[in-house]
Design an enzyme around this catalytic site. Sequence first.
Site: not given
Ligand code: NA7
Length: 287
Positions: A96, A171, A239
């Site tokens: 999102t 969304k 967010k």
């Molecule tokens: P989560 O469980 O907080 O997962 C977030 C994911 O995003 C996780 O894989 C993170 O990797 C990844 N992430 C966050 N910041 C970065 C950066 N800077 N670079 C690469 N990857 C990153 O969220 P949800 O699965 O509940 O939700 C995901 C989306 O769906 C979000 O837009 C919601 O609003 C709806 P990590 O594991 O922390 O290394």
Amino acid sequence: MKKYGFLGLGIMGQAMAANLLKADFTVTVWNRTASKCESLINKGASHRETPAEVVASSDITFAMVSDPVAARKICFGKQGVLEGITMGKGYIDVSTIDPQTSIEISQAISNNGGRFLEAPVSGSKKPAEDGALVFLCAGDKSLYQEAIPALEIMGKKSFYFGDAGFGARMKLVINMIMGTMMTALCEGLSLGKKAGLNMSDILDVLDQGVIANQMFRLKGPMMVEGNFPTAFPLKHMQKDMRLALLMGDDNGQALYTAGAANFSYIKARNKGFDDGDFSAVLQAIKE
Ligand code: NA7
């Protein structure tokens, strides 16, 4: 047989990629924190060290990351998605994010010969696990059609809204409504309790009327018990409220109710509820 990539294995990505594997799809995964790949590797996924390598070894790559900053990072960053894109490859961002970010990613992907679809989802942890998400798609129509078998595994319904940006807008509107419904419920429960009513009675009465809904029915009883298992992290709800308010600014639409709800989510974040479920906003509202 098509090869799929999956970037971002948080609460949502983990469950969605697992469903693709369960359906015998060929899936290659990457996550910033590599340890989160393990359970999927055990279920048959391949692993690559960078988003670029995942894209290079897949026909269609999905991404499910937190927010616009993360979406930009994995796309434009070093060894990011763009470096793996070649002619005809598909990239589907199901995170999102705001429409502007999505449009910029779309343009960059197509400038490199690839095809882009945005497909944010309605539904959190349980629908992701059950393959019952709703995809709000926009962007390259041929990629949308090609992705339908995968979307049907991970979701129960897909919409297609035209050019990139319209899925993101849809969304944000949907989540803004959900976020304000949640704070309205919390204020009602909190007021009722302070005025001597029983919170469970309030839920029972709500459930008999025209505003009965699945969210109140599912989360209400747990909230009354002070139980907030994380299905949709509160930080992501805030967010989405923030991004919806920016969209309001861009479109000259005053968003009084959503603006007030946003303050409650900010208050909850300041109190340390970032990783709790968004229903934990009750804790901030009742104080
Ligand atoms: P989560 O469980 O907080 O997962 C977030 C994911 O995003 C996780 O894989 C993170 O990797 C990844 N992430 C966050 N910041 C970065 C950066 N800077 N670079 C690469 N990857 C990153 O969220 P949800 O699965 O509940 O939700 C995901 C989306 O769906 C979000 O837009 C919601 O609003 C709806 P990590 O594991 O922390 O290394």
